[in-house]
Design a protein around this motif. Structure first.
Motif, mmCIF file in Angstrom:
data_model
loop_
_atom_site.group_PDB
_atom_site.id
_atom_site.type_symbol
_atom_site.label_atom_id
_atom_site.label_comp_id
_atom_site.label_asym_id
_atom_site.label_seq_id
_atom_site.Cartn_x
_atom_site.Cartn_y
_atom_site.Cartn_z
ATOM 1 N N VAL A 121 8.062 -3.121 2.204
ATOM 2 C CA VAL A 121 8.048 -1.856 1.471
ATOM 3 C C VAL A 121 8.662 -2.002 0.085
ATOM 4 N N PHE A 122 9.672 -2.878 -0.036
ATOM 5 C CA PHE A 122 10.358 -3.037 -1.325
ATOM 6 C C PHE A 122 10.604 -4.536 -1.563
ATOM 7 N N PRO A 123 9.583 -5.263 -2.044
ATOM 8 C CA PRO A 123 9.729 -6.709 -2.228
ATOM 9 C C PRO A 123 10.216 -7.122 -3.620
ATOM 10 N N TYR A 124 10.637 -6.196 -4.442
ATOM 11 C CA TYR A 124 10.874 -6.499 -5.854
ATOM 12 C C TYR A 124 12.211 -7.205 -6.082
ATOM 13 N N MET A 125 13.187 -6.969 -5.253
ATOM 14 C CA MET A 125 14.508 -7.551 -5.446
ATOM 15 C C MET A 125 14.691 -8.866 -4.704
ATOM 16 N N HIS A 126 13.723 -9.259 -3.906
ATOM 17 C CA HIS A 126 13.836 -10.515 -3.144
ATOM 18 C C HIS A 126 13.550 -11.694 -4.070
ATOM 19 N N GLU A 127 14.388 -12.715 -4.011
ATOM 20 C CA GLU A 127 14.270 -13.843 -4.935
ATOM 21 C C GLU A 127 13.743 -15.107 -4.259
ATOM 22 N N TRP A 247 2.437 3.406 -3.532
ATOM 23 C CA TRP A 247 3.647 2.586 -3.500
ATOM 24 C C TRP A 247 3.469 1.389 -2.557
ATOM 25 N N CYS A 248 2.938 1.640 -1.387
ATOM 26 C CA CYS A 248 2.763 0.561 -0.404
ATOM 27 C C CYS A 248 1.710 -0.444 -0.860
ATOM 28 N N CYS A 249 0.680 0.015 -1.573
ATOM 29 C CA CYS A 249 -0.343 -0.908 -2.079
ATOM 30 C C CYS A 249 0.250 -1.866 -3.112
ATOM 31 N N PHE A 253 0.770 -5.942 -2.584
ATOM 32 C CA PHE A 253 0.182 -6.830 -3.590
ATOM 33 C C PHE A 253 1.231 -7.828 -4.088
ATOM 34 N N VAL A 254 2.411 -7.327 -4.419
ATOM 35 C CA VAL A 254 3.494 -8.215 -4.886
ATOM 36 C C VAL A 254 3.925 -9.163 -3.771
ATOM 37 N N PHE A 255 4.042 -8.641 -2.578
ATOM 38 C CA PHE A 255 4.448 -9.482 -1.441
ATOM 39 C C PHE A 255 3.452 -10.612 -1.205
ATOM 40 N N THR A 256 2.166 -10.306 -1.259
ATOM 41 C CA THR A 256 1.151 -11.328 -1.006
ATOM 42 C C THR A 256 1.125 -12.372 -2.120
ATOM 43 N N ILE A 257 1.259 -11.947 -3.358
ATOM 44 C CA ILE A 257 1.263 -12.896 -4.477
ATOM 45 C C ILE A 257 2.431 -13.863 -4.355
#
Length: 307
Positions: A121-127, A247-249, A253-257
């Motif tokens: 749901v929130f993959p933006y802060m994962h490094e 938001w989930c889309c 998308f970020v998670f898969t990339i």
């Protein structure tokens, strides 16, 4: 022979009756028996009863059949055939469905599921997106949040079917046939998606350690966003559906990339450095295409459930 005198002067012969005991044979001339004695029990009179006594009456001990060498040999041969058939079945089954490998993808716990759902749901802060290995073997998902699993996709698919039935029921369109069509079509499109990715990897000649089960897991993570979108639409209306689904889309998308670039791109390109080359560009396009297909499927499978 006794003779007695009568009153007329004649002599009469007194007959002495011969008494014969029962069951004593009466012999005729020459000692031959005149009548057959049927009072005694004939040897075969109880043949019907004696034949019902089984092998024990026939002279065989009760366990002679079980202790027969031929019976033991037949039982041993049948046991060996059954074990060989089981080994052949297990070998052929593992060729198409690796049962031992499936245990790895379901080795999860509550802490992993919570972290993974938050990452979806929130993959933006994962490094750190690399999968940890131990002696050339990836660690179990419960020890690494980056490892793919099948628990969340499987539970997500089942939950999506249930939520779809609930949404159809609120619209007075629910029927078992329609729900079955919804579930089967979603499953068929998932399989077709995985087959298309496998074909693309073969055509691009990408050397990767991604397996078919890995692709199935990455393709099944989109059910989480689909469930969130449909539930938000049922509770708060169509606007909430679009906002939550958007938001989930973006998140999927970020998670898969970020997940597939470490598997499909070269080592230098995965680190973010510019690498020129036709093959590397094809890998990049393939990664972008797989990631962009997830939001399309998410909208296609949910837009008719919220009205």
């Amino acid at each position: 022979m006794d003779y007695t005198a009568s009153q007329g002067g004649f002599r009469q012969r007194r007959l002495q009756p011969k008494m014969r005991l029962r069951n004593t044979p009466v012999d005729g001339p020459g000692g031959s028996q005149l009548f057959e004695d049927t009072s005694a029990t004939a040897p075969g009179s109880h043949s019907g009863f004696s034949n019902q006594q089984g092998p024990q009456a026939a002279g065989y001990p009760p366990q002679s059949i079980l202790s027969d060498p031929m019976s033991n040999l037949a039982m041993a041969y049948g046991t060996s055939l059954a074990s060989q058939g089981r080994e052949i079945m297990d070998k052929n089954l593992n060729r198409f469905i690796p049962i031992s490998k499936l245990k790895y993808y379901f080795a999860v716990d509550t802490l992993y599921v919570g972290k993974k759902l938050g990452l979806l749901v929130f993959p933006y802060m994962h490094e750190n997106w690399e999968v940890n290995y131990q002696q050339d073997t990836p660690v179990a998902p419960r020890f690494d949040v980056n490892a793919p699993d099948l628990y969340i996709p499987a539970m997500g698919f089942i939950t999506y079917v249930l939520v779809a039935g609930l949404a159809l029921g609120t619209q007075n369109r629910f029927s078992p046939e329609l729900l079955g069509v919804q579930a089967s079509s979603t499953l068929v499109w998932l399989i077709m998606e995985v087959l298309a990715v496998l074909l693309s990897l073969y055509l691009v000649t990408v050397n990767t350690d991604l397996t078919t089960i890995d692709l199935l897991a990455f393709s099944g993570y989109k059910y989480v966003g689909m469930i969130i979108g449909v539930v938000a639409g049922l509770l708060f209306g169509r606007l909430a559906y679009y906002l939550s689904l958007l938001w989930c889309c973006v998140a999927i998308f970020v998670f898969t990339i970020r997940t597939l670039r470490l598997k499909l791109l070269s080592e230098s390109a995965a680190e973010g450095r510019l690498v020129r080359g036709t093959r590397n560009q094809l890998r990049m396009y393939l990664t972008m295409t797989i990631a962009a297909a997830q939001p399309i499927f998410m909208y296609w499978f949910t837009y008719h459930l919220v009205r």
